[in-house]
Design a protein around this motif. Structure first.
Motif, PDB file in Angstrom:
ATOM      1  N   ALA A 100       0.823  -1.217   0.000  1.00  0.00           N
ATOM      2  CA  ALA A 100       0.000   0.000   0.000  1.00  0.00           C
ATOM      3  C   ALA A 100       0.852   1.260   0.000  1.00  0.00           C
ATOM      4  CB  ALA A 100      -0.940  -0.009   1.205  1.00  0.00           C
ATOM      5  N   ALA A 101       2.078   1.155   0.506  1.00  0.00           N
ATOM      6  CA  ALA A 101       2.973   2.318   0.569  1.00  0.00           C
ATOM      7  C   ALA A 101       3.794   2.487  -0.705  1.00  0.00           C
ATOM      8  CB  ALA A 101       3.909   2.169   1.764  1.00  0.00           C
ATOM      9  N   ARG A 102       3.625   1.584  -1.667  1.00  0.00           N
ATOM     10  CA  ARG A 102       4.449   1.588  -2.881  1.00  0.00           C
ATOM     11  C   ARG A 102       3.626   1.944  -4.116  1.00  0.00           C
ATOM     12  NH1 ARG A 102       9.354  -1.050  -2.188  1.00  0.00           N
ATOM     13  NH2 ARG A 102       9.541  -1.360  -4.405  1.00  0.00           N
ATOM     14  N   GLY A 103       4.378   2.207  -5.178  1.00  0.00           N
ATOM     15  CA  GLY A 103       3.847   2.319  -6.536  1.00  0.00           C
ATOM     16  C   GLY A 103       2.517   3.023  -6.681  1.00  0.00           C
ATOM     17  N   PRO A 104       1.612   2.386  -7.389  1.00  0.00           N
ATOM     18  CA  PRO A 104       0.363   3.059  -7.740  1.00  0.00           C
ATOM     19  C   PRO A 104      -0.615   3.216  -6.594  1.00  0.00           C
ATOM     20  CG  PRO A 104       0.337   0.804  -8.533  1.00  0.00           C
ATOM     21  CD  PRO A 104       1.710   1.057  -7.966  1.00  0.00           C
ATOM     22  N   PHE A 105      -0.284   2.705  -5.420  1.00  0.00           N
ATOM     23  CA  PHE A 105      -1.211   2.756  -4.288  1.00  0.00           C
ATOM     24  C   PHE A 105      -0.931   3.920  -3.343  1.00  0.00           C
ATOM     25  CE2 PHE A 105      -0.464  -1.656  -5.591  1.00  0.00           C
ATOM     26  CZ  PHE A 105      -1.710  -1.914  -6.135  1.00  0.00           C
ATOM     27  N   ASN A 106       0.156   4.624  -3.547  1.00  0.00           N
ATOM     28  CA  ASN A 106       0.560   5.701  -2.643  1.00  0.00           C
ATOM     29  C   ASN A 106       0.685   6.995  -3.436  1.00  0.00           C
ATOM     30  OD1 ASN A 106       1.810   7.455  -0.886  1.00  0.00           O
ATOM     31  ND2 ASN A 106       3.374   6.012  -0.236  1.00  0.00           N
ATOM     32  N   VAL A 120       6.377   3.276 -16.259  1.00  0.00           N
ATOM     33  CA  VAL A 120       6.167   1.825 -16.286  1.00  0.00           C
ATOM     34  C   VAL A 120       4.705   1.512 -16.599  1.00  0.00           C
ATOM     35  CG1 VAL A 120       6.124  -0.269 -14.867  1.00  0.00           C
ATOM     36  CG2 VAL A 120       8.091   1.278 -14.763  1.00  0.00           C
ATOM     37  N   MET A 121       3.802   2.202 -15.946  1.00  0.00           N
ATOM     38  CA  MET A 121       2.382   1.887 -16.092  1.00  0.00           C
ATOM     39  C   MET A 121       1.832   2.221 -17.474  1.00  0.00           C
ATOM     40  SD  MET A 121       0.823   2.451 -12.334  1.00  0.00           S
ATOM     41  CE  MET A 121      -0.627   1.520 -12.792  1.00  0.00           C
TER      42      MET A 121
END
Length: 196
Positions: A100-106, A120-121
Motif C-alpha cells: 500500500a505504501a508503494r507504486g500506484p497505491f501511494n 512503467v504503467m
C-alpha cells in the motif's frame, strides 16, 4: 552495493554506483523525452558517456532494467516488511501495508519514483517486466512465510500464498480504484490464511 555494516563504500564501489545512476538517469530522461520505444540502448549509453558493453555489464537484463533495476532491493524490502513488522501485526497485514505504501497505491511518493512508476504503467514493454521482477521474489517470500509460520520449509500452500501476494499488486493496480482493490484482495488472503 555491498558494504559491511558501519563501513563506507570503496572508490571502486562508488564509481560503479555512479555509473549505474548515470545510465539510469539518462535512460529515464530519454524515455520521457522521446518515448521508451524510440530510444536504443546505444543512445542511452552515449547519453551517459559509457560504452554499450558497460551498460550491459551494469544492466544485463537490458533496456527494461534501466528503469526497473533490481539488485536485490525488492527481496530485501519484502524481508524487512515481514521480519521487522510491529509486534501484534500479522505477516499478511505487514505485506498489505508494504504494498500500500508503494507504486500506484501511494499518492505521496517522491517525484522521481512517481515519474518512473507512471512511465512503467503506461509503457506496454515495461509492465510485464515489472511483474517478472516481483514474481522472482516468490521463493524467498515463501521461505519468509514458512519462517513466520514456524516451519522449516514452505509447503505447497505457502508457495501458493507467496505467488498470490506478489500477483496482487499487479492485478489491483489495473482496477479503477486501485487502493480499494488491494485492500479487498488482502482481506481475502487473510481469510484463506488466517494463521498468517
Amino acid at each position: 552495493m555491498v558494504t559491511t555494516r558501519g563501513s563506507t563504500p570503496g572508490r571502486r564501489d562508488r564509481k560503479k554506483a555512479a555509473t549505474r545512476q548515470a545510465l539510469s538517469d539518462a535512460a529515464l530522461r530519454l524515455f520521457l523525452e522521446r518515448g521508451y520505444d524510440n530510444v536504443t540502448v546505444k543512445e542511452v549509453a552515449e547519453a551517459a558517456d559509457t560504452a554499450v558493453a558497460t551498460l550491459f555489464a551494469h544492466f544485463p537484463a537490458g533496456k527494461e532494467a534501466l528503469i526497473l533495476a533490481d539488485s536485490g532491493e525488492r527481496e530485501a524490502a519484502l524481508t524487512a516488511a515481514v521480519r521487522e513488522r510491529p509486534a501484534g501485526t500479522s505477516v499478511l497485514e505487514a505485506l498489505h501495508a508494504f504494498f500500500a505504501a508503494r507504486g500506484p497505491f501511494n499518492d505521496d511518493l517522491p517525484e522521481e519514483y512517481r515519474v518512473r512508476m507512471d512511465l512503467v504503467m503506461r509503457t506496454p514493454a515495461l509492465w510485464p517486466y515489472a511483474r517478472e521482477v516481483w514474481i522472482a521474489c516468490q521463493e524467498p517470500l515463501a521461505d519468509l512465510l514458512a519462517e513466520a509460520a514456524g516451519l522449516d520449509a514452505p509447503d505447497d500452500s505457502l508457495h501458493v500464498l507467496a505467488r498470490y501476494v506478489l500477483e496482487t499488486p499487479d492485478l489491483a493496480s489495473r482496477r479503477p480504484d486501485r487502493r480499494a482493490a488491494l485492500d479487498e484482495a488482502f482481506a481475502h488472503l487473510r481469510k484463506g490464511w488466517p494463521h498468517l
